[in-house]
Design a protein around this motif. Structure first.
Motif, mmCIF file in Angstrom:
data_model
loop_
_atom_site.group_PDB
_atom_site.id
_atom_site.type_symbol
_atom_site.label_atom_id
_atom_site.label_comp_id
_atom_site.label_asym_id
_atom_site.label_seq_id
_atom_site.Cartn_x
_atom_site.Cartn_y
_atom_site.Cartn_z
ATOM 1 N N TRP A 52 100.254 -1.524 18.013
ATOM 2 C CA TRP A 52 98.824 -1.529 17.742
ATOM 3 C C TRP A 52 98.120 -2.398 18.780
ATOM 4 O O TRP A 52 98.760 -3.192 19.477
ATOM 5 N N ALA A 53 96.805 -2.261 18.877
ATOM 6 C CA ALA A 53 95.990 -3.101 19.750
ATOM 7 C C ALA A 53 95.184 -4.041 18.870
ATOM 8 O O ALA A 53 94.501 -3.604 17.935
ATOM 9 N N ASP A 54 95.245 -5.343 19.158
ATOM 10 C CA ASP A 54 94.539 -6.298 18.307
ATOM 11 C C ASP A 54 93.064 -6.391 18.690
ATOM 12 O O ASP A 54 92.577 -5.670 19.574
ATOM 13 N N ILE A 55 92.334 -7.270 18.015
ATOM 14 C CA ILE A 55 90.896 -7.388 18.182
ATOM 15 C C ILE A 55 90.496 -7.774 19.607
ATOM 16 O O ILE A 55 89.390 -7.485 20.057
ATOM 17 N N ASP A 56 91.425 -8.380 20.340
ATOM 18 C CA ASP A 56 91.153 -8.773 21.721
ATOM 19 C C ASP A 56 91.601 -7.721 22.727
ATOM 20 O O ASP A 56 91.543 -7.947 23.937
ATOM 21 N N SER A 88 97.901 -5.346 23.519
ATOM 22 C CA SER A 88 98.885 -4.456 22.905
ATOM 23 C C SER A 88 99.951 -5.277 22.194
ATOM 24 O O SER A 88 100.500 -6.231 22.766
ATOM 25 N N ARG A 89 100.233 -4.922 20.950
ATOM 26 C CA ARG A 89 101.222 -5.628 20.134
ATOM 27 C C ARG A 89 102.313 -4.663 19.706
ATOM 28 O O ARG A 89 102.093 -3.461 19.592
ATOM 29 N N GLU A 90 103.491 -5.226 19.445
ATOM 30 C CA GLU A 90 104.601 -4.390 18.976
ATOM 31 C C GLU A 90 105.439 -5.155 17.958
ATOM 32 O O GLU A 90 105.767 -6.329 18.156
ATOM 33 N N ALA A 91 105.770 -4.494 16.864
ATOM 34 C CA ALA A 91 106.683 -5.049 15.862
ATOM 35 C C ALA A 91 108.093 -4.597 16.224
ATOM 36 O O ALA A 91 108.595 -3.590 15.716
ATOM 37 N N ALA A 137 104.577 -0.209 6.629
ATOM 38 C CA ALA A 137 104.767 -1.144 7.738
ATOM 39 C C ALA A 137 103.678 -0.936 8.788
ATOM 40 O O ALA A 137 103.457 0.189 9.252
ATOM 41 N N VAL A 138 103.009 -2.037 9.144
ATOM 42 C CA VAL A 138 101.893 -2.047 10.095
ATOM 43 C C VAL A 138 100.819 -1.057 9.631
ATOM 44 O O VAL A 138 100.507 -0.076 10.306
ATOM 45 N N ILE A 139 100.274 -1.318 8.457
ATOM 46 C CA ILE A 139 99.221 -0.491 7.873
ATOM 47 C C ILE A 139 97.881 -1.188 8.072
ATOM 48 O O ILE A 139 97.725 -2.367 7.749
ATOM 49 N N VAL A 140 96.901 -0.466 8.601
ATOM 50 C CA VAL A 140 95.570 -1.014 8.836
ATOM 51 C C VAL A 140 94.680 -0.706 7.641
ATOM 52 O O VAL A 140 94.603 0.438 7.183
ATOM 53 N N SER A 141 93.986 -1.738 7.133
ATOM 54 C CA SER A 141 93.101 -1.548 5.989
ATOM 55 C C SER A 141 92.041 -2.646 5.998
ATOM 56 O O SER A 141 91.938 -3.434 6.937
ATOM 57 N N ALA A 142 91.266 -2.689 4.906
ATOM 58 C CA ALA A 142 90.126 -3.600 4.813
ATOM 59 C C ALA A 142 90.551 -5.061 4.880
ATOM 60 O O ALA A 142 91.569 -5.460 4.318
ATOM 61 N N ARG A 168 96.227 -11.663 16.178
ATOM 62 C CA ARG A 168 97.188 -10.664 16.640
ATOM 63 C C ARG A 168 97.313 -9.508 15.650
ATOM 64 O O ARG A 168 97.722 -8.401 16.011
ATOM 65 N N TRP A 169 96.948 -9.765 14.370
ATOM 66 C CA TRP A 169 97.020 -8.714 13.345
ATOM 67 C C TRP A 169 95.650 -8.104 13.064
ATOM 68 O O TRP A 169 95.561 -7.047 12.422
ATOM 69 N N MET A 170 94.572 -8.743 13.498
ATOM 70 C CA MET A 170 93.229 -8.207 13.266
ATOM 71 C C MET A 170 92.946 -7.059 14.226
ATOM 72 O O MET A 170 93.221 -7.144 15.421
ATOM 73 N N ILE A 171 92.379 -5.973 13.684
ATOM 74 C CA ILE A 171 92.017 -4.819 14.513
ATOM 75 C C ILE A 171 90.560 -4.953 14.954
ATOM 76 O O ILE A 171 90.193 -4.659 16.090
#
Length: 576
Positions: free
Chosen positions: A458-462, A465-468, A499-504, A514-517
């Motif tokens: 995923w790509a964080d707020i900044d 690129s991030r990877e689990a 795993a790595v689910i984006v939500s509110a 790093r986890w904020m979208i």
């Protein structure tokens, strides 16, 4: 006092209280003994919040009129109550009372995910949005200001709010019903907002599974008592409004028998039925070595080491062992400290009206309590409870050893299952990567959900690129707890994206960038995320058939990929 009706941990605490030990006050902390209410005014009695398992139709009006006991409205077989410790003996001897247990602490255990299982096309083709169905979220609360829930939050019962009179299911906290008041309840943790967004969020960019469902939120105090009250509250509201409901429980613990006979599991079974379904997270202990299984022959002593580490804040908490074995077997247990000091072996002790099954030992500066009562009335098995209490200045990790000596076995060997509670991890040949689903996920009627990995990048707020890297795409997440139950019944029931689910994201919570979208959304992982995915899917089905029950819901879903039932259940939920 009828000790046979007390959970071992409550019996231990009562003995401390009777002895007048200052240790009771010292150990009355929410993270250690969450059910106990320490008196700030010492002229007032110490009290305990309990689950009360009773005969259907039991009448407690006389008891409430002559003691300080407060019993909440709620279920038939499972009630909750606040009990002064001085009145505990009277409660255990009252007709209809079967078991009394203190509140137990539980812990909170998305985008690409929906497409991976064919949900968008299914929802469009069938014109299902969850409209007319209530999704109950019993969790850390909700950010009622988030646009993902605009106009659809019917109620918030904040169990932790002070100054209110509560609801019929529990006379504590504050119920918010008006739109202007909903924002008074905050979600500082963020877990509940994220969970609610997965099940029912209406954001176009990160839409929930049932984006038009109504939402009822219980900001729980994270005890099994509060959760039972919350489940009963949601379903009562649904009945009054004439709506079907699904309740999501993305939380759990391991102080139960792991066979679906504890009070929380029983309450779920009692409340579930046509138009009333509960979805539970399987748990995130798949790699944690919290379970051990020993099979001693008569006369044989087996040992299992357990590394006890400080909590994330560096504090050494109590370590508990929750052990169970068949009623036809007989074993004795002891504990050895790292320095070699060992308690005596202790077998089953009388625990009726005249007996006390608990003993206290000293190993150096540590206090050890061992409870070995007779048969548990709920499942006719034996339980033993060990509590290791550190001195005030304890620091660092220590390896304790649990010793189990066989006395009698219905088969060639006895089978003893033990769970470590409180930052303990078993090692050696008796550690088992199985039976790591605890209550409420062990409830027979609950739909228990394992976590599947749909994305690892995923790509964080900044824009970074991030990877689990610890996750394997398109596979069960390694942290997802596994079955079966201790009695062999299959759990989990199915798997869903978790795993790595984006939500509110709650604006009152703090999350790593790093986890904020973006400012309103965050990525999380856990079976906590998988359960609301299924809760939302259940809401879609209930919007088409409001009489659906848990078994019919499971048989309605389609599944794919099922390498191992103890890990996957029926398989990955599939709408394609």
């Amino acid at each position: 006092m009828d000790y046979s009706k007390l959970a071992p941990s409550l019996a231990m605490a009562y003995d401390e209280y009777v002895e007048g030990r200052q240790a009771l006050a010292d150990h009355v902390q929410e993270d250690q003994m969450p059910g106990f209410v320490a008196p700030r005014d010492f002229a007032k009695p110490a009290r305990v919040v309990v689950t009360l398992e009773c005969s259907p139709g039991a009448d407690f009006r006389d008891l409430e009129g002559t003691t300080g006991i407060e019993i909440n409205a709620g279920g038939e077989r499972v009630r909750t109550a606040i009990v002064p410790l001085d009145d505990l003996p009277a409660l255990t001897q009252y007709p209809g009372v079967e078991r009394v247990a203190p509140a137990q602490r539980v812990h909170p255990l998305m985008d690409v995910a929906q497409g991976k299982v064919g949900l968008p096309a299914f929802r469009t083709e069938n014109q299902l949005t969850g409209k007319g169905v209530i999704i109950g979220v019993v969790d850390s609360g909700i950010d009622a200001r988030h646009s993902a829930f605009a106009g659809r939050i019917l109620r918030i019962w904040d169990q932790e709010a002070r100054g209110g009179t509560g609801v019929p299911e529990g006379g504590y906290g504050i119920e918010y019903a008006n739109a202007a008041d909903l924002v008074k309840s905050k979600d500082d943790h963020g877990h509940g907002t994220h969970v609610a967004g997965i099940a029912a969020g209406s954001d176009r960019k990160f839409q929930g599974v049932a984006p038009e469902a109504d939402v009822v939120v219980v900001k729980t105090n994270m005890t099994d008592v509060g959760i039972i009250d919350g489940i009963q509250y949601v379903f009562r509201l649904a009945r009054e409004l004439g709506k079907a409901a699904v309740v999501n429980l993305s939380l759990g613990g391991h102080s139960d028998p792991h066979d679906g006979t504890d009070a929380l599991a029983k309450a779920i079974d009692d409340e579930s039925g046509p138009g009333r379904i509960v979805c539970c997270a399987a748990g995130n202990e798949g790699e944690d070595n919290i379970h051990a299984q020993l099979n001693p022959k008569p006369g044989e002593t087996l040992r299992v080491p357990c590394l006890h580490s400080p909590d994330p804040d560096g504090v050494v908490q109590d370590l508990w062992f929750n052990g169970w074995y068949a009623g036809g077997d007989d074993v004795e247990v002891a504990v050895a400290a790292p320095e070699g000091l060992t308690t005596p072996f202790q077998g089953v002790l009388p625990n009726g009206p005249q007996g006390n099954p608990n003993k206290v030992y000293r190993l150096g500066h540590w206090t050890v309590q061992i409870g070995t009562p007779g048969l548990d009335s709920r499942n006719q098995d034996h339980q033993f409870t060990v509590r290791l209490m550190p001195p005030i200045n304890a620091a660092g990790s220590r390896t304790w050893t649990l010793l189990v000596r066989g006395k009698k076995a219905a088969q060639q060997t006895a089978r003893v299952d033990v769970w470590a509670l409180g930052d303990g991890r078993f090692s050696g040949p008796h550690a088992r990567n199985s039976m790591t689903i605890g209550s409420p996920g062990t409830a027979t009627s609950a739909i228990t959900v394992a976590a599947y990995t749909t994305r690892t990048r995923w790509a964080d707020i900044d824009g970074t690129s991030r990877e689990a890297s610890w996750l394997k795409p398109d596979d069960i997440a390694p942290f997802s707890s596994v079955g079966p139950r201790r009695d062999g019944k299959a759990k989990p029931d199915l798997a869903a994206p978790g795993a790595v689910i984006v939500s509110a994201q709650s604006r009152d919570s703090r999350n790593s960038r790093r986890w904020m979208i973006d400012q309103n959304h965050v990525a999380m992982q856990g079976t906590s995320m998988a359960a609301p995915f299924v809760a939302g899917a259940v809401a879609l089905l209930l919007s088409r058939n409001k009489t659906l029950d848990p078994a019919k819901a499971l048989s309605t879903f389609a599944y794919k990929q099922k390498p191992n039932a103890d890990t996957w259940g029926r398989g990955l939920i599939d709408f394609s």
